[in-house]
Write an enzyme that holds these catalytic residues in place. Structure first.
Site, PDB file in Angstrom:
ATOM      1  N   ASN A  97     -24.202 -32.861  19.182  1.00 22.49           N
ATOM      2  CA  ASN A  97     -23.425 -33.218  20.365  1.00 22.49           C
ATOM      3  C   ASN A  97     -24.170 -34.172  21.299  1.00 22.49           C
ATOM      4  O   ASN A  97     -23.550 -34.965  22.001  1.00 22.49           O
ATOM      5  CB  ASN A  97     -23.054 -31.923  21.114  1.00 22.49           C
ATOM      6  CG  ASN A  97     -22.608 -32.203  22.524  1.00 22.49           C
ATOM      7  OD1 ASN A  97     -21.482 -32.615  22.763  1.00 22.49           O
ATOM      8  ND2 ASN A  97     -23.509 -32.013  23.491  1.00 22.49           N
ATOM      9  N   TYR A 111     -22.577 -48.080  21.803  1.00 24.93           N
ATOM     10  CA  TYR A 111     -21.911 -46.763  21.763  1.00 24.93           C
ATOM     11  C   TYR A 111     -20.849 -46.730  20.665  1.00 24.93           C
ATOM     12  O   TYR A 111     -20.824 -45.820  19.826  1.00 24.93           O
ATOM     13  CB  TYR A 111     -21.290 -46.480  23.132  1.00 24.93           C
ATOM     14  CG  TYR A 111     -20.690 -45.100  23.249  1.00 24.93           C
ATOM     15  CD1 TYR A 111     -21.501 -43.993  23.472  1.00 24.93           C
ATOM     16  CD2 TYR A 111     -19.322 -44.899  23.136  1.00 24.93           C
ATOM     17  CE1 TYR A 111     -20.956 -42.710  23.577  1.00 24.93           C
ATOM     18  CE2 TYR A 111     -18.769 -43.630  23.249  1.00 24.93           C
ATOM     19  CZ  TYR A 111     -19.592 -42.536  23.473  1.00 24.93           C
ATOM     20  OH  TYR A 111     -19.046 -41.280  23.577  1.00 24.93           O
TER      21      TYR A 111
HETATM   22  C1  BGC Z   1     -17.026 -41.589  26.528  1.00 31.10           C
HETATM   23  C2  BGC Z   1     -16.398 -41.416  27.882  1.00 31.10           C
HETATM   24  C3  BGC Z   1     -15.053 -42.124  27.946  1.00 31.10           C
HETATM   25  C4  BGC Z   1     -14.183 -41.738  26.766  1.00 31.10           C
HETATM   26  C5  BGC Z   1     -12.876 -42.518  26.721  1.00 31.10           C
HETATM   27  C6  BGC Z   1     -16.036 -41.141  25.485  1.00 31.10           C
HETATM   28  O1  BGC Z   1     -16.574 -41.226  24.210  1.00 31.10           O
HETATM   29  O2  BGC Z   1     -18.227 -40.825  26.455  1.00 31.10           O
HETATM   30  O3  BGC Z   1     -17.266 -41.933  28.877  1.00 31.10           O
HETATM   31  O4  BGC Z   1     -14.382 -41.771  29.140  1.00 31.10           O
HETATM   32  O5  BGC Z   1     -14.882 -41.946  25.568  1.00 31.10           O
HETATM   33  O6  BGC Z   1     -13.093 -43.895  26.828  1.00 31.10           O
END
Ligand code: BGC
Length: 261
Positions: free
Chosen positions: A93, A159
């Site tokens: 996680n 990310y």
């Molecule tokens: C992120 C969040 C974001 C969400 C939707 C997640 O994976 O960690 O910060 O709000 O995605 O965009």
């Protein structure tokens, strides 16, 4: 007897001192698993969670480590072996969004850090888990990905790349370990109200913008994720492996198409 019964299991939930991880660790602990609550910096939050699980009649202990450091991960698993027994449920996680920056204007060190925590960390932890699970011919590895394993996200190339990579890691590892009695899965949360996105839900304008991106027009709660994870790591999901369960209130449903087209 609760429907989901995890008695006799030893679960490690990385990054469980706050946010999604803490809800997952609590729920798994209440379902009977012995829980290794992992933290990197927030020791007192991890200790509080351990106390809550114990107060509710469960078993838990806190362990600190940096999941992006291989020897720390090896030591983490060795400590859990000694203190709680061999991990047979791993929830990868721990994760960070990183700093929003456009490719070219960004700092490559930040990019590499996001990949290290969100993708290399789960690999290091899974590696240790698989060694143990193979011996016992049972285990579940559950990776917390994101809707951004599917949806591109400007300013967050690291990310989104890490989450898409983690999704393929899930599938490949599931194929690789199916004969060993190991299931590997992903849960892809949408916008869940946690400290990671407080800057968005803490402001009415950015919250309204976010809600417009969700078919159900509201953020999820950490419990929504914890419920999905508890089911998937339990025997009720014994025939499910190598796939992603999306828990996003319909973020992936192109909510703009509710109108026009
Ligand atoms: C992120 C969040 C974001 C969400 C939707 C997640 O994976 O960690 O910060 O709000 O995605 O965009």
């Amino acid at each position: 007897m609760p429907v989901i019964n995890l008695k006799g299991h030893v679960a490690l939930v990385t990054g469980s001192s706050s946010g999604l991880g803490s809800a997952v660790a609590l729920k798994i602990g209440l379902a009977g698993a012995t829980v290794a609550v992992h933290y990197r910096k927030e020791k007192s939050e991890a200790d509080d969670l351990v106390a809550r699980i114990i107060a509710a009649g469960g078993k838990a202990m806190a362990f600190g480590a940096d999941v992006s450091n291989r020897s720390e991960v090896e030591n983490l698993f060795a400590s859990i072996d000694r203190e709680l027994g061999s991990v047979d449920i791993l929830v990868n996680n721990a994760g960070i969004d990183g700093i929003r920056a456009l490719c070219g204007d960004d700092n490559p060190d930040n990019w590499e850090k996001v990949i290290a925590v969100n993708l290399v960390g789960p690999y290091y932890c899974s590696r240790e888990a698989v060694k143990r699970m193979r011996k016992n011919h049972k285990g579940v590895i559950l990776n917390i990905t994101s809707v951004h394993e599917f949806i591109p996200w400007t300013g967050y190339t690291a990310y989104a790349s890490a989450k898409a990579g983690l999704s393929m890691f899930t599938k490949t590892l599931a194929q690789e370990t199916a004969d060993d009695g190991i299931r590997v899965l992903s849960v892809a949360p949408g916008a869940i109200k946690t400290p990671i996105n407080k800057s968005v839900w803490g402001n009415p304008d950015t919250l309204a913008d976010l809600n417009r991106k969700i078919a159900m027009e509201k953020m999820g709660s950490p419990d929504d994720i914890a419920n999905a994870v508890s089911f998937l790591v339990s025997d009720l999901a014994g025939y499910i492996t190598g796939t992603t369960l999306v828990v996003d209130g319909g973020m992936l449903l192109y909510p703009d198409f509710k109108h026009g087209g």
